[in-house]
Structure formats: structure tokens, C-alpha cells
Design an enzyme around this catalytic site. Structure first.
Site, PDB file in Angstrom:
ATOM      1  N   ARG A   1       0.822  -1.221   0.000  1.00 41.27           N
ATOM      2  CA  ARG A   1       0.000   0.000   0.000  1.00 41.27           C
ATOM      3  C   ARG A   1       0.847   1.259   0.000  1.00 41.27           C
ATOM      4  O   ARG A   1       0.321   2.350  -0.157  1.00 41.27           O
ATOM      5  CB  ARG A   1      -0.889   0.025   1.249  1.00 41.27           C
ATOM      6  CG  ARG A   1      -1.890  -1.100   1.283  1.00 41.27           C
ATOM      7  CD  ARG A   1      -2.339  -1.361   2.696  1.00 41.27           C
ATOM      8  NE  ARG A   1      -3.040  -0.218   3.253  1.00 41.27           N
ATOM      9  CZ  ARG A   1      -4.347  -0.158   3.400  1.00 41.27           C
ATOM     10  NH1 ARG A   1      -5.089  -1.167   3.040  1.00 41.27           N
ATOM     11  NH2 ARG A   1      -4.912   0.889   3.928  1.00 41.27           N
TER      12      ARG A   1
ATOM     13  N   TRP B   1       1.680   6.477   5.873  1.00 52.54           N
ATOM     14  CA  TRP B   1       1.838   7.257   4.637  1.00 52.54           C
ATOM     15  C   TRP B   1       1.469   8.672   5.059  1.00 52.54           C
ATOM     16  O   TRP B   1       0.324   8.945   5.401  1.00 52.54           O
ATOM     17  CB  TRP B   1       0.898   6.707   3.564  1.00 52.54           C
ATOM     18  CG  TRP B   1       0.641   7.628   2.416  1.00 52.54           C
ATOM     19  CD1 TRP B   1      -0.313   8.607   2.354  1.00 52.54           C
ATOM     20  CD2 TRP B   1       1.318   7.665   1.163  1.00 52.54           C
ATOM     21  NE1 TRP B   1      -0.257   9.233   1.133  1.00 52.54           N
ATOM     22  CE2 TRP B   1       0.731   8.678   0.386  1.00 52.54           C
ATOM     23  CE3 TRP B   1       2.374   6.922   0.617  1.00 52.54           C
ATOM     24  CZ2 TRP B   1       1.151   8.975  -0.899  1.00 52.54           C
ATOM     25  CZ3 TRP B   1       2.788   7.228  -0.670  1.00 52.54           C
ATOM     26  CH2 TRP B   1       2.183   8.233  -1.412  1.00 52.54           C
TER      27      TRP B   1
ATOM     28  N   GLU C   1      -5.933  12.636 -21.739  1.00 54.00           N
ATOM     29  CA  GLU C   1      -5.795  11.625 -20.689  1.00 54.00           C
ATOM     30  C   GLU C   1      -6.431  10.292 -21.118  1.00 54.00           C
ATOM     31  O   GLU C   1      -5.879   9.221 -20.876  1.00 54.00           O
ATOM     32  CB  GLU C   1      -6.420  12.149 -19.383  1.00 54.00           C
ATOM     33  CG  GLU C   1      -6.349  11.194 -18.203  1.00 54.00           C
ATOM     34  CD  GLU C   1      -4.942  10.811 -17.758  1.00 54.00           C
ATOM     35  OE1 GLU C   1      -3.962  11.360 -18.289  1.00 54.00           O
ATOM     36  OE2 GLU C   1      -4.824   9.927 -16.887  1.00 54.00           O
TER      37      GLU C   1
ATOM     38  N   LYS D   1      -4.412   6.779 -21.285  1.00 57.55           N
ATOM     39  CA  LYS D   1      -4.841   5.606 -20.535  1.00 57.55           C
ATOM     40  C   LYS D   1      -4.942   4.406 -21.472  1.00 57.55           C
ATOM     41  O   LYS D   1      -4.564   3.297 -21.135  1.00 57.55           O
ATOM     42  CB  LYS D   1      -6.211   5.825 -19.863  1.00 57.55           C
ATOM     43  CG  LYS D   1      -6.223   6.683 -18.649  1.00 57.55           C
ATOM     44  CD  LYS D   1      -5.625   6.049 -17.407  1.00 57.55           C
ATOM     45  CE  LYS D   1      -4.212   6.320 -17.189  1.00 57.55           C
ATOM     46  NZ  LYS D   1      -3.604   7.524 -16.838  1.00 57.55           N
TER      47      LYS D   1
ATOM     48  N   GLU E   1      -1.194   3.397 -22.892  1.00 59.74           N
ATOM     49  CA  GLU E   1      -0.170   2.922 -21.956  1.00 59.74           C
ATOM     50  C   GLU E   1      -0.457   1.528 -21.427  1.00 59.74           C
ATOM     51  O   GLU E   1       0.470   0.794 -21.113  1.00 59.74           O
ATOM     52  CB  GLU E   1       0.098   3.924 -20.817  1.00 59.74           C
ATOM     53  CG  GLU E   1      -1.017   4.138 -19.836  1.00 59.74           C
ATOM     54  CD  GLU E   1      -0.684   5.188 -18.770  1.00 59.74           C
ATOM     55  OE1 GLU E   1       0.502   5.422 -18.488  1.00 59.74           O
ATOM     56  OE2 GLU E   1      -1.619   5.777 -18.218  1.00 59.74           O
TER      57      GLU E   1
ATOM     58  N   HIS F   1      -6.620  18.819 -40.484  1.00 57.55           N
ATOM     59  CA  HIS F   1      -5.338  19.335 -40.981  1.00 57.55           C
ATOM     60  C   HIS F   1      -4.303  18.216 -41.092  1.00 57.55           C
ATOM     61  O   HIS F   1      -3.147  18.392 -40.694  1.00 57.55           O
ATOM     62  CB  HIS F   1      -4.842  20.472 -40.075  1.00 57.55           C
ATOM     63  CG  HIS F   1      -5.759  21.650 -40.089  1.00 57.55           C
ATOM     64  ND1 HIS F   1      -5.863  22.511 -41.161  1.00 57.55           N
ATOM     65  CD2 HIS F   1      -6.671  22.083 -39.188  1.00 57.55           C
ATOM     66  CE1 HIS F   1      -6.768  23.428 -40.909  1.00 57.55           C
ATOM     67  NE2 HIS F   1      -7.287  23.178 -39.717  1.00 57.55           N
TER      68      HIS F   1
ATOM     69  N   LYS G   1       6.432   3.883 -12.530  1.00 57.09           N
ATOM     70  CA  LYS G   1       5.466   4.708 -11.794  1.00 57.09           C
ATOM     71  C   LYS G   1       6.053   6.088 -11.525  1.00 57.09           C
ATOM     72  O   LYS G   1       5.376   7.094 -11.626  1.00 57.09           O
ATOM     73  CB  LYS G   1       5.126   4.011 -10.476  1.00 57.09           C
ATOM     74  CG  LYS G   1       4.136   4.743  -9.621  1.00 57.09           C
ATOM     75  CD  LYS G   1       2.739   4.559 -10.163  1.00 57.09           C
ATOM     76  CE  LYS G   1       1.724   5.436  -9.471  1.00 57.09           C
ATOM     77  NZ  LYS G   1       0.570   5.717 -10.345  1.00 57.09           N
TER      78      LYS G   1
END
Ligand code: G6P
Length: 614
Positions: free
Chosen positions: A28, A77, A487, A491, A494, A510, A609
Site C-alpha cells: 500500500r 503514509w 488523458e 490511458k 499505456e 489538418h 510509476k
């Protein structure tokens, strides 16, 4: 975010069990860890360590140097206060009367802290958790009540989310638990009883668990568990048998972290919003250090970022310019740093980064600082390099993100930028109190609207199954819709490895339109009413060249179905906020295409990441 494990037993040593449990929660993400273990009625021993769990293991000889069969452990965290040994959990009241670990965010912690300070409480850490523990101590002593009543009284005062596991000096061998909006489970076995924030922590010892509900409390002894409601009345609960294997347990039962994180978006958005919305419903950016004077003086804004964070910048540009009329430029960090940028001294450079460690974004920040321009980081990882070096920081509260393809961090960044734009517009007199209040109310409806979109995921799954063999896909939109397309396209490519491109709808003719042939999928994003017809016209041009059309628009635009073959409707919202909604079906589409193609969704090939090299 964070991980909790607690264990109490008649005779089994607790510390090694706690360390093993924490190790199962490492996935996590965390930046520090700690344990508190009690041997009979002796005082608990607390050990904390910054960094990897291994440091804590070394400090305690794998737990063996800590005698005792009752204890709590935590991986932290950071959300309040930098990652450090001092801020790591467990936190303690001064006389060790109450000692505890906490997951979640206590929104009114500064108010509670002031109250406790008035009663002579002192604080050694910057955490909201220390405040919660001392609040429990305060009620326990003030009303001379038992642990459950002291917890209940604290729960009534605490605003925010929490999963708390607490030990009281007067109750050796017992652990007390309270929960609101932060998961907590209790496990039972012949060896003893367990508490954990997540199933994997205790799966090697038991599969019999109780799921705690909101505003429930529990008392754990080595032999039994009793649950209570907020009134202190006993609640009867049934155990659930966990059937999952350890790996799917880590993913909370989802097949992939990406899907889990897509589902965590409403919470990421809510937490990020709550962190700057005051009880009176105002935006309070005092924690960032951006005073009204600074906000008023900004003459231009440069947003710098990489990848999806750059897409957030692209979306924010439309929102900022429209609401504040401040000129905004959005730049790729890798370009900005080598471009010899010309910046105005009274400008503001905003660096958006989930990790706060992306090499190009960090270098861009340093470049801006070298030029003497004020910098603001919009960062998810507390204490990260960009967060430490920027003049001001707005923290997104998405929690750790594990899937390489970002979802919830992106959504939290969007919300942060919306809030900043609204605040700037308000301070600069372009948004009056009523208009701001209306926008905040609308913003607060977004988490449930996102949830609604996620609930309808099967339709996207069906659509993805039809196009799993696609070779090229195009996304087109105008204005904010173009930013959403960027985005959506990323998504898709990738994780599904299908070539895709995002195009400003008017630009397609164009050149790129020559790539459209029979059956090529073109997805039009059409959430902006004033641009709707323009994008529809561009879609019609595509259709007449054989393209297969899908569209994303808001409820009410049912005439879209006259043009496109597959339509996804998103709930209506303020036009500035559509990116938050329209991105969800696009994330799901990328996800389901990758699944349909049998790919490694969470760890796509060639990607990292956090990109810490330029
Ligand atoms: C990588 C990740 C992207 C992310 C980008 C920027 O490429 O795969 O998801 O958007 O880095 O990362 P940052 O941590 O700066 O937001």
C-alpha cells in the site's frame, strides 16, 4: 493509505505477528512504521522507524526483542507532518495512558488540538493522530469512564475519517477499535484476536473476519471480541469467511490495483476537497501559505508537469483562465527546463506531480526558483523533493497509488486545481460569495457522480470487448474536452498498447483525418455545451470517411445518438468540472481493453510509476 495491525493473545509473542502483518500491507505504500507491545500489565514499549519496515525489524530483532502478547503496529503514509520517526505511529498520551494507531484524516484536528492545549496537553508531533489519542485520554480522565465511552465521546467530536486501534494502560491484554469511513476488520482465531486495516495483514492466521461498520467500536481480548455502537450498546455481528487468496486480498478483492484505485476515486476527491474546505463551506488555503495578497498579485501562471499531471495542467488551464482571467501557460517539464523560459517576477509556477520526485518536474521547479518566481507544488507524496523545495504546497490526498497508470491521483489533482482556480477567482473579485458557494456545492456532488459512473462499468466492458483488436483509436474534443481526450488516449495506449491519439477536434482535418478508414474508432468528448455542435460536426466528417463513432456527453444530449453509434452519458455538472466525470469511462475503457487483450494492467511494459531520470 497507511496500514494497521493489532494482535492480542494468551501466550503468543505479538511483535513478530505484527511485523509479519505489516509486511503484508507494504504494497500500500508507506514512509515509516512503528509498534507498541505490552507484556502483561507492564508499560507498553514503543519502537518507531522512518523508512522501510526492515529498519523496524532490525531495531527489534524481527520482533523477538519485544516481549509481550498484546500489541499494535502501523505503517504510515504521511498526510499531516513529514515522514519522520517522531511523526510515525503509535502515538501516545504523555503518561502512556492511551496509545494508538490511526488511518484516515481528522479534518478538525487543529481545532481539537487548540482545545486540548487549553487543557494543558502538549504535542510532540505534527500529526492529527496524536491529537486523536490525546482526545481519547482527555475524555477518559475527565469523565472517568471506560475505554468504550471515552472512544465514543471522541468519535462525536472528531470530523473526518478514522480507523483507530488503541490500548489503555488500565486494560492490559486488550485492544480497542473505532471506525468511520476508513476500513477496519477484526479477525478471530484459536491463537488470539486480530485487528487490521486490510485482510492480507492477518490472512496467514485466520480467514474468519468481522467487517466493522461506520461508527462502530470493538473490544478485543485474547479470547473474544465485542462490538459496540456509538451509544455503547453491544452490537451482534456475523463473521465472514475470506475465500480470496493472498494476492487478490491485497487488491481488496479487485482483479487489479488499477480497478481498485478507480473505485477509490470518490474518496480521493472527497479527502482532497475536505482538506481545504472549512466547516463554513469556504475554501481555506492557509496551509499552503498562499495569502490573499499573494493571490491578488499573480499576473500569470505557468503550469509545469509530466504525463497525466501535464494533462491535469491542460484541463486546469481552461478552468483557471475562464474563472480568473489570469493568462495560463502549460508546459511539459522536460521542455520547460531547457527552453530558457521567460517568466514575470510576479508570476506563479505551479508544478503538478503525484510522486513529487519526477526528475524533469523537479528540475523545472528549480529552474523557476532560480529565476526568482514564486512556486507552488500540487503534490501527493508528503515530504517528497518537490514538496520540500516548492515555496508553497497543496497536497492532494489520493493516498498511495500502485498501478502505474494513474487514476485516483489524476482525479485528486484535478480537484486541487479546480479549488485553486475557484479560490483565486473569489479572492480577485471575479466570483462572488454566492457563486463560489454554488460551485463548492456542485464540487461536493462529484464523488457520488463518479461513483455512479463506476457502477455502470459493465457497459464499458462490453464496448471494450468489441474493440479489443483495434489498431488505431482517435479521441477528439474541444476546449476542456480536448484535455480530457489527452488523458483518455494516454490511458488507452499505456496499458492496452493500442495506438491512440488525442486531437483538438478542429485540428483533425489538418492531416490526421487521412488516417480514418473503415471501422477506425473515433471517440468524441462533448461535455462543453458551447462547443458541442462544433465537435459533432467534426464527428460527422469522420463518419463520412468510414469511422466508427463513440461519444461522451452529459445527460440530456440524447440527440448525440443520431450521430454516434455508442454513447456514454455523464451526470450534469458545472462545465468546469466535467473532466472529473468524463475521464472515468475513459479510464474504464483503457482498463477493459487491456484486460481483454490479456495484458499486465498494473505494470505495463517499459513504464515506471515514478520517473526519476530525465
Ligand atoms: C509517469 C507515470 C504517470 C505520471 C507521470 C508524472 O510517467 O506513469 O502516470 O503522470 O510519471 O508523474 P508525477 O509523479 O510527477 O505525477
Amino acid at each position: 493509505m497507511c496500514g494497521i495491525v493489532g494482535f492480542t493473545s494468551e501466550s503468543m509473542q505479538a511483535a513478530p505477528v505484527l511485523l509479519q502483518g505489516l509486511a503484508k500491507l507494504e504494497y500500500r505504500g508507506y514512509d515509516s512504521a512503528g509498534l507498541a507491545v505490552r507484556d502483561g500489565s507492564q508499560d507498553p514499549v514503543v519502537v518507531r522507524a522512518k523508512g522501510r519496515l526492515q529498519v523496524l525489524e532490525e531495531k527489534t530483532n524481527g520482533g523477538l526483542s519485544l516481549p509481550g502478547s498484546c500489541g499494535i503496529g502501523h505503517t504510515r503514509w504521511a498526510t499531516h507532518g513529514e515522514p519522520s520517526e517522531r511523526n510515525a505511529h503509535p502515538h501516545i498520551s504523555e503518561d502512556l495512558n492511551v496509545i494508538g494507531v490511526h488511518n484516515g484524516i481528522i479534518e478538525n484536528f487543529s481545532e481539537l488540538k487548540e482545545k486540548l492545549q487549553r487543557h494543558d496537553y502538549h504535542f510532540y508531533s505534527e500529526t492529527d493522530t496524536e491529537v486523536a489519542i490525546k482526545l481519547v485520554d482527555y475524555y477518559y480522565k475527565k469523565y472517568k469512564v471506560g475505554p468504550i465511552d471515552a472512544l465514543a465521546k471522541s468519535m462525536v467530536r472528531i470530523r473526518g475519517s478514522y480507523a483507530l486501534a488503541v490500548m489503555f494502560r488500565d486494560f492490559p491484554g486488550e485492544i480497542y477499535v473505532a471506525r468511520k469511513d476508513s476500513p477496519m476488520i477484526v479477525g478471530v482465531s484459536s491463537a488470539g484476536t486480530f485487528v487490521a486495516s486490510d485482510v492480507p495483514a492477518i490472512l496467514q492466521y485466520t480467514r474468519s473476519v468481522y467487517y466493522m461498520e461506520n461508527l462502530e467500536m470493538a473490544r478485543l481480548t485474547p479470547e473474544q471480541v465485542t462490538f459496540y455502537d456509538l451509544n455503547g450498546d453491544v452490537v451482534e455481528k456475523e463473521t465472514t469467511q475470506i475465500e480470496w487468496d493472498a494476492e487478490s486480498a491485497e487488491k481488496g478483492g479487485y482483479e487489479h490495483f488499477m480497478m481498485k484505485e478507480i473505485h477509490e476515486q470518490p474518496k480521493a476527491i472527497q479527502d482532497t476537497m475536505n482538506s481545504v474546505l472549512s466547516a463554513e463551506g469556504r475554501i481555506d488555503l492557509s496551509a499552503t501559505g498562499l495569502t490573499d495578497e499573494i493571490v491578488r498579485d499573480v499576473s500569470e501562471i505557468t503550469i509545469v508537469a509530466c504525463g497525466s499531471a501535464w494533462h491535469v495542467g491542460m484541463a486546469a488551464q481552461y478552468v483557471f483562465e475562464d474563472l480568473t482571467r489570469i493568462p495560463v501557460r502549460v508546459e511539459l517539464a522536460s521542455e520547460f527546463r531547457y527552453r530558457k523560459p521567460i517568466l514575470k517576477p510576479d508570476g506563479l509556477v505551479i508544478v503538478i506531480s503525484q510522486s513529487g520526485e519526477t526528475a524533469d518536474s523537479l528540475a523545472a521547479l528549480r529552474e523557476a526558483k532560480k529565476l526568482g518566481v514564486r512556486t507552488l507544488g500540487v503534490i501527493n507524496v508528503l515530504g517528497s523533493s518537490i514538496a520540500r523545495e516548492a515555496d508553497h504546497v497543496f497536497y492532494t490526498l489520493a493516498g498511495p497509488e500502485i498501478a502505474v497508470a494513474t487514476t485516483k491521483a489524476y482525479s485528486a489533482q484535478l480537484i486541487a486545481m479546480d479549488l485553486l482556480a475557484m479560490h483565486f477567482a473569489h479572492v480577485r473579485g471575479l466570483l462572488d460569495d454566492d457563486a463560489l458557494a454554488a460551485m463548492i456545492a456542485e464540487l461536493q456532488s462529484l464523488p457520488s457522480k463518479v461513483e455512479q459512473l463506476i457502477e455502470n462499468k459493465e457497459r464499458i466492458q462490453w464496448f471494450a470487448s468489441k474493440f479489443s483488436n483495434a489498431r488505431d483509436v482517435f479521441f477528439i474534443g474541444r476546449g476542456l474536452d480536448y484535455a480530457i481526450c489527452l488523458e483518455g488516449s494516454l490511458k488507452m495506449k499505456e496499458i492496452s498498447y493500442i495506438h491512440s491519439e488525442a486531437y483538438a477536434a478542429g485540428e483533425l482535418k489538418h492531416g490526421t483525418i487521412s488516417l480514418i478508414e473503415d471501422g477506425v474508432l473515433v471517440i468524441g468528448v462533448m461535455t462543453q455545451n458551447e462547443l458541442y455542435e462544433k465537435t459533432v460536426s467534426n464527428l460527422v466528417e469522420v463518419r463520412s470517411r468510414g469511422g466508427y463513432l463513440a461519444g461522451i456527453t452529459s445527460y440530456g444530449h440524447y440527440e448525440a445518438e443520431d450521430t454516434v453509434q455508442f454513447t456514454v452519458y455523464v451526470p450534469k455538472t458545472d462545465p468546469h468540472f466535467y473532466a472529473t466525470l468524463a475521464v472515468v469511462p475513459l479510464q474504464l475503457l483503457g482498463y477493459y481493453l487491456a484486460v481483454a487483450r490479456g495484458l499486465d494492467v498494473d505494470k505495463p511494459r517499459n513504464l515506471a510509476k515514478s520517473v526519476t531520470v530525465e
